[in-house]
Write a protein that holds these residues in place. Structure first.
Motif, PDB file in Angstrom:
ATOM      1  N   GLU A   1      27.935  28.901  25.294  1.00  0.00           N
ATOM      2  CA  GLU A   1      26.967  28.476  26.302  1.00  0.00           C
ATOM      3  C   GLU A   1      26.597  27.004  26.176  1.00  0.00           C
ATOM      4  OE1 GLU A   1      27.294  32.538  25.619  1.00  0.00           O
ATOM      5  OE2 GLU A   1      26.548  31.052  24.188  1.00  0.00           O
ATOM      6  N   GLY A   2      27.038  26.355  25.124  1.00  0.00           N
ATOM      7  CA  GLY A   2      26.711  24.957  24.926  1.00  0.00           C
ATOM      8  C   GLY A   2      26.128  24.709  23.553  1.00  0.00           C
ATOM      9  N   GLU A   3      25.702  23.473  23.313  1.00  0.00           N
ATOM     10  CA  GLU A   3      25.202  23.046  22.011  1.00  0.00           C
ATOM     11  C   GLU A   3      23.681  22.967  22.029  1.00  0.00           C
ATOM     12  OE1 GLU A   3      28.970  20.121  20.969  1.00  0.00           O
ATOM     13  OE2 GLU A   3      27.306  19.432  22.239  1.00  0.00           O
ATOM     14  N   LEU A   4      23.078  23.423  20.953  1.00  0.00           N
ATOM     15  CA  LEU A   4      21.626  23.366  20.794  1.00  0.00           C
ATOM     16  C   LEU A   4      21.338  22.637  19.490  1.00  0.00           C
ATOM     17  CD1 LEU A   4      18.788  24.250  21.800  1.00  0.00           C
ATOM     18  CD2 LEU A   4      19.078  26.326  20.419  1.00  0.00           C
ATOM     19  N   LEU A   5      20.767  21.445  19.589  1.00  0.00           N
ATOM     20  CA  LEU A   5      20.419  20.649  18.416  1.00  0.00           C
ATOM     21  C   LEU A   5      19.062  21.091  17.887  1.00  0.00           C
ATOM     22  CD1 LEU A   5      21.235  18.144  16.672  1.00  0.00           C
ATOM     23  CD2 LEU A   5      19.847  16.772  18.256  1.00  0.00           C
ATOM     24  N   ILE A   6      18.961  21.276  16.585  1.00  0.00           N
ATOM     25  CA  ILE A   6      17.694  21.614  15.953  1.00  0.00           C
ATOM     26  C   ILE A   6      17.137  20.355  15.306  1.00  0.00           C
ATOM     27  CG2 ILE A   6      16.505  23.096  14.298  1.00  0.00           C
ATOM     28  CD1 ILE A   6      18.847  25.044  14.496  1.00  0.00           C
ATOM     29  N   ASP A   7      16.066  19.830  15.885  1.00  0.00           N
ATOM     30  CA  ASP A   7      15.372  18.615  15.470  1.00  0.00           C
ATOM     31  C   ASP A   7      16.170  17.359  15.803  1.00  0.00           C
ATOM     32  OD1 ASP A   7      13.005  19.805  14.673  1.00  0.00           O
ATOM     33  OD2 ASP A   7      13.675  20.115  12.614  1.00  0.00           O
ATOM     34  N   CYS A   8      15.421  16.292  16.006  1.00  0.00           N
ATOM     35  CA  CYS A   8      15.994  15.037  16.505  1.00  0.00           C
ATOM     36  C   CYS A   8      15.306  13.894  15.764  1.00  0.00           C
ATOM     37  CB  CYS A   8      15.761  14.944  18.014  1.00  0.00           C
ATOM     38  SG  CYS A   8      16.578  13.567  18.832  1.00  0.00           S
ATOM     39  N   GLY A   9      15.746  13.644  14.548  1.00  0.00           N
ATOM     40  CA  GLY A   9      15.094  12.691  13.665  1.00  0.00           C
ATOM     41  C   GLY A   9      15.520  11.255  13.900  1.00  0.00           C
ATOM     42  N   PRO A  10      15.067  10.340  13.050  1.00  0.00           N
ATOM     43  CA  PRO A  10      15.301   8.905  13.267  1.00  0.00           C
ATOM     44  C   PRO A  10      16.760   8.494  13.170  1.00  0.00           C
ATOM     45  CG  PRO A  10      14.215   9.293  11.157  1.00  0.00           C
ATOM     46  CD  PRO A  10      14.182  10.585  11.894  1.00  0.00           C
ATOM     47  N   GLU A  11      17.618   9.307  12.546  1.00  0.00           N
ATOM     48  CA  GLU A  11      19.054   8.975  12.489  1.00  0.00           C
ATOM     49  C   GLU A  11      19.847   9.666  13.582  1.00  0.00           C
ATOM     50  OE1 GLU A  11      17.556   8.376   8.282  1.00  0.00           O
ATOM     51  OE2 GLU A  11      17.703  10.212   9.449  1.00  0.00           O
ATOM     52  N   TRP A  12      19.182  10.117  14.637  1.00  0.00           N
ATOM     53  CA  TRP A  12      19.876  10.848  15.701  1.00  0.00           C
ATOM     54  C   TRP A  12      21.132  10.120  16.181  1.00  0.00           C
ATOM     55  CZ3 TRP A  12      20.512   9.237  20.881  1.00  0.00           C
ATOM     56  CH2 TRP A  12      21.139  10.177  21.710  1.00  0.00           C
ATOM     57  N   ARG A  13      21.022   8.828  16.437  1.00  0.00           N
ATOM     58  CA  ARG A  13      22.181   8.074  16.941  1.00  0.00           C
ATOM     59  C   ARG A  13      23.318   8.080  15.937  1.00  0.00           C
ATOM     60  NH1 ARG A  13      23.132   2.852  15.958  1.00  0.00           N
ATOM     61  NH2 ARG A  13      20.944   2.501  15.427  1.00  0.00           N
ATOM     62  N   THR A  14      23.008   7.822  14.667  1.00  0.00           N
ATOM     63  CA  THR A  14      24.041   7.816  13.632  1.00  0.00           C
ATOM     64  C   THR A  14      24.684   9.194  13.498  1.00  0.00           C
ATOM     65  OG1 THR A  14      22.897   6.065  12.418  1.00  0.00           O
ATOM     66  CG2 THR A  14      24.470   7.399  11.186  1.00  0.00           C
ATOM     67  N   GLN A  15      23.877  10.226  13.521  1.00  0.00           N
ATOM     68  CA  GLN A  15      24.416  11.583  13.403  1.00  0.00           C
ATOM     69  C   GLN A  15      25.313  11.924  14.583  1.00  0.00           C
ATOM     70  OE1 GLN A  15      20.428  13.088  12.889  1.00  0.00           O
ATOM     71  NE2 GLN A  15      20.871  13.795  10.816  1.00  0.00           N
ATOM     72  N   MET A  16      24.933  11.516  15.786  1.00  0.00           N
ATOM     73  CA  MET A  16      25.778  11.746  16.951  1.00  0.00           C
ATOM     74  C   MET A  16      27.104  10.983  16.817  1.00  0.00           C
ATOM     75  SD  MET A  16      24.349  13.797  19.254  1.00  0.00           S
ATOM     76  CE  MET A  16      24.910  13.300  20.896  1.00  0.00           C
ATOM     77  N   GLU A  17      27.052   9.744  16.342  1.00  0.00           N
ATOM     78  CA  GLU A  17      28.277   8.971  16.163  1.00  0.00           C
ATOM     79  C   GLU A  17      29.202   9.629  15.143  1.00  0.00           C
ATOM     80  OE1 GLU A  17      29.503   6.313  17.663  1.00  0.00           O
ATOM     81  OE2 GLU A  17      27.826   6.036  19.050  1.00  0.00           O
ATOM     82  N   LEU A  18      28.636  10.153  14.061  1.00  0.00           N
ATOM     83  CA  LEU A  18      29.451  10.822  13.050  1.00  0.00           C
ATOM     84  C   LEU A  18      30.159  12.046  13.618  1.00  0.00           C
ATOM     85  CD1 LEU A  18      27.087  10.583   9.938  1.00  0.00           C
ATOM     86  CD2 LEU A  18      29.269   9.398  10.270  1.00  0.00           C
ATOM     87  N   LEU A  19      29.536  12.683  14.607  1.00  0.00           N
ATOM     88  CA  LEU A  19      30.138  13.855  15.258  1.00  0.00           C
ATOM     89  C   LEU A  19      31.001  13.466  16.456  1.00  0.00           C
ATOM     90  CD1 LEU A  19      27.046  16.265  15.240  1.00  0.00           C
ATOM     91  CD2 LEU A  19      29.105  16.445  13.809  1.00  0.00           C
TER      92      LEU A  19
END
Length: 247
Positions: free
Chosen positions: A35-53
């Motif tokens: 059904e799609g992706e559900l992120l649990i919490d969105c902390g200060p490294e959100w951008r870095t974590q998204m880039e790593l993925l």
């Protein structure tokens, strides 16, 4: 605060700056389903974590509580929504949403808030929140995920908790997986000043609730991933980028 801590020169922070085995971002997880992706919490490294993925956008975020290390990425996500002309969707119990409105009153220009206090259905997952003690930091919400049908599975995400009462522990029984926050192996600070279990206390909780498997997250620079803490074989320390199959 993540690892390394900018002010710290301890052995673990020094290692995190070099080989990076102990480099840790603020705790977050992503549920991937048909059904799609559900992120649990969105902390200060959100951008870095998204880039790593290697991900360029996320549409749905579930929030445990409105503390900086769990929500500081929301403004940057909202800005991405603005540039892409997309709406983001935030799910949390109403009192968490009200705190977000006070802290970031402009976010609802880009983000749609959904009160999930009575539970949330995500595909074949039933997600149920419940309030847990966060020690000196007040409260957090934990979430239990139950999948029914041909491949039933139950797991819980409880990143920020300590001193749980019997009522707060009740949803932790009957789990295949428990993801639990543990700041240190053994924390020596006065218990009145603390907000998260240490590993020794967490093991006592596991002995009581008996999940099939446990994953410790939310770890500080007091935890060295290279150290053998003699944990039971069913316990694993979280590392950045870890993937789990829920089956």
């Amino acid at each position: 605060m993540g690892v390394p801590r900018v002010y710290c020169s301890c052995e673990i922070c020094a290692e995190a700056r070099t080989t990076g085995l102990n480099r840790r971002y603020r705790s977050s997880a992503m549920l991937e389903a048909a059904e799609g992706e559900l992120l649990i919490d969105c902390g200060p490294e959100w951008r870095t974590q998204m880039e790593l993925l290697d991900k360029r956008f996320i549409s749905h975020v579930l929030i445990t509580h409105a503390h900086f290390d769990h929500i500081a990425g929301l403004p940057e996500w909202a800005d991405a929504c603005r540039w892409l002309h997309k709406k983001g969707h935030v799910y949390a119990p109403e009192e968490v949403l009200q705190t977000l409105r006070r802290q970031f009153p402009w976010l609802e220009n880009q983000l749609t808030y959904h009160d999930c206090g009575a539970g949330l259905d995500w595909g074949n997952w039933r997600i149920q929140p419940w309030k847990v003690c966060h020690g000196k930091n007040g409260f957090s919400y934990a979430y239990r995920f139950d999948r029914t049908g041909a491949s039933p599975y139950s797991w819980a995400y409880c990143s920020d908790a300590i001193n749980l009462t019997d009522k707060e522990k009740a949803p932790l029984f009957g789990l295949q997986l428990l993801i639990l926050g543990t700041n240190y192996y053994e924390e020596h600070a006065d218990k009145a000043t603390r907000s998260v279990y240490d590993m020794i206390e967490a093991l006592e909780l596991l002995d009581e609730t008996k999940p099939d498997r446990a994953l410790f997250t939310h770890m500080s620079h007091g935890v060295d991933i290279r150290t053998d803490y003699k944990l039971p074989s069913m316990v694993t320390l979280a590392v950045t980028g870890m993937r789990l199959n829920l089956k």
